[in-house]
Design an enzyme around this catalytic site. Structure first.
Site, PDB file in Angstrom:
ATOM      1  N   HIS A 173       1.989   5.129   9.725  1.00 58.20           N
ATOM      2  CA  HIS A 173       1.079   4.080   9.253  1.00 58.20           C
ATOM      3  C   HIS A 173       0.141   3.629  10.361  1.00 58.20           C
ATOM      4  CE1 HIS A 173      -0.339   0.498   7.232  1.00 58.20           C
ATOM      5  NE2 HIS A 173       0.388   0.781   6.168  1.00 58.20           N
TER       6      HIS A 173
ATOM      7  N   CYS B  70       0.831  -1.207   0.000  1.00 57.49           N
ATOM      8  CA  CYS B  70       0.000   0.000   0.000  1.00 57.49           C
ATOM      9  C   CYS B  70       0.865   1.257   0.000  1.00 57.49           C
ATOM     10  CB  CYS B  70      -0.949  -0.002   1.193  1.00 57.49           C
ATOM     11  SG  CYS B  70      -0.148  -0.120   2.817  1.00 57.49           S
TER      12      CYS B  70
END
Length: 482
Positions: free
Chosen positions: A318, A291
């Site tokens: 994150h 991602c």
């Protein structure tokens, strides 16, 4: 405010609301009957409510610095419904703005015909559905299921035929269905999910999806369920090399495999929009990278193309993932054993190095690290870059805004210029990354860019884009960029 002003505002709203209501059956008819996918500056308007359609129009002012309304786009939909067009993607928002700026006195119908070019009059080309199997049904797997069901359309689509999981204790099928119906982050499923207990299957918006219980690919013969020439999307992360993923190809009915994690060895790591043209017809195993790699690579590419990147550092902030512990407990990874909802956790990321697999010109120029933070979704990458020349904040922001609107990576790069946005505002954003213009910092040739990304949904949309290419079910998009 006078009574006349209040009446005018309400009248304007109800008039636009009525037009938006009229748009819904036209949008649906184009989609179901002719596979014409309509959007508004990349925002989906298929299967959306009146309010969602109106908000999608309002969004345009943030990136085009001008308003468009349903009064501008509904006539375009009406023209599309009258034309002989099939199996295309039309951004009616971009068409409306382009007509306003470049109409040059033409009637709207003629303008639309000119913009669609050879697409007008082409015979129906719905093609055949391509079978897809989801191997695993975790966070990414369930989002992929939602997207595939939503995009099943009238033909020439990816057809989700099966989901492979290990059988759990208790009422496994009901629990799987419930997890598809409801999600604490992404909300409820847009549609209905029913259960066929006898045949162990889910029926989602009319899509019959067989649930296959297996412990490894070698146990499965997909052909016995009528599944053939299928693409298996492995979202378990258990196997990441060619030998492990190659097990899927030994199962009857499988022709290709796509991994939703960085691949190891010689497996091609594809970031759609950057190196998807590296995909060959002969490729049977591919990776959709990570991602974070998907979020940063498009921005890095356009920055390198325009300004030249000498070197830089990527710091990823994150959201925590299922790989971490809810409370302190043993974990193989450094620091990841500590409670994810209670701590910021410094950890490593391979995203900076992985960029080079999709963008070889940046090999050896980037370092990277990551901090896991106590949020469940939406992450941020801070790109600290040294460029080949001095730039200004205005120059960089204007350039990135233009790339988000008029480039080959407009589906990968989004752009926002609001002083109030926070992470939850980007839940469900379909782009790989979103540049936060208000946060851009420039000092001579040094630039700090802040790029948000929905590390679940935005990434899943990138995976589906690769899947469409692998299965040959891509749609030409109009209007042309530029």
């Amino acid at each position: 405010m006078t009574q006349d002003m209040r009446d005018t505002c309400l009248h304007d709203w109800t008039e636009r609301e009525a037009i938006a209501e009229s748009m819904i059956p036209v949008i649906g008819g184009l989609y179901r009957n002719r596979n014409v996918i309509t959007s508004l500056y990349g925002r989906a308007i298929i299967n959306r409510s009146v309010i969602e359609i109106m908000k999608a129009h309002r969004f345009v002012r943030h990136i085009e610095n001008e308003e468009i309304s349903v009064q501008d786009t509904f006539p375009i939909l009406q023209v599309l419904s009258e034309l002989d067009v099939n199996s295309i993607h039309v951004d009616i928002g971009r068409l409306a703005v382009k007509f306003r700026k470049q109409g040059e006195g033409r009637e709207l119908r003629q303008f639309v015909i000119d913009e669609l070019g050879d697409a007008v009059g082409q015979p129906e080309n719905f093609g055949e559905n391509r079978d897809v199997v989801l191997y695993g049904f975790g966070r990414i797997g369930r989002l992929l299921a939602r997207i595939l069901v939503e995009k099943s359309g009238a033909g020439k689509a990816l057809n989700l035929r099966a989901i492979v999981v290990r059988r759990g204790k208790g009422n496994d099928l009901e629990k799987r269905a419930s997890l598809l119906r409801r999600d604490s982050i992404h909300g409820t499923f847009r549609g209905t999910v029913t259960i066929d207990e006898e045949n162990e299957a889910l029926i989602a918006n009319g899509n019959y999806i067989k649930i296959i219980y297996a412990n490894n690919p070698a146990e499965i013969d997909y052909s016995q369920y009528g599944i053939n020439n299928a693409l298996v999307i492995d979202n378990t992360g258990v196997w990441r090399d060619e030998d492990g993923l190659g097990q899927h190809l030994k199962s009857k009915g499988v022709s290709k495999v796509l991994l939703t994690a960085p691949g190891k060895g010689d497996i091609k790591n594809i970031v759609y929009g950057i190196n998807h043209n590296d995909i060959d017809a002969a490729d049977t195993i591919l990776s959709a990278a990570s991602c974070t790699t998907n979020a940063i690579t498009p921005v890095l590419k356009v920055m390198n193309d325009e300004y030249g990147i000498k070197n830089g550092h990527v710091e990823t902030v994150h959201s925590y993932t299922n790989d971490q512990n809810l409370i302190d407990n043993y974990h193989n990874g450094d620091r990841r054993g500590r409670s994810a909802p209670l701590n910021m956790v410094i950890t490593e990321t391979g995203a900076a190095k992985a960029v080079a697999k999709a963008l070889p010109e940046l090999k050896g120029k980037l370092t990277g690290n990551a901090i896991r933070v106590p949020t469940p979704n939406v992450s941020m990458a801070i790109l600290s870059l040294n460029l080949s020349r001095d730039v200004s904040v205005e120059e960089v922001n204007d350039y990135l805004r233009n790339m988000s609107l008029n480039s080959d990576v407009q589906r990968q790069i989004d752009w926002v210029n609001s002083p109030e946005v926070v992470s939850t505002d980007f839940v469900g954003n379909s782009h790989a990354g979103i540049v936060d213009a208000k946060a851009t910092i420039v000092n001579g040739e040094h630039v700090n860019l802040y790029v948000w990304y929905d590390n679940e949904y935005g990434y899943s949309r990138q995976v589906v884009r690769i899947a469409h290419q692998l299965c040959g079910v891509e749609y030409p998009t109009y209007p042309a960029r530029g």
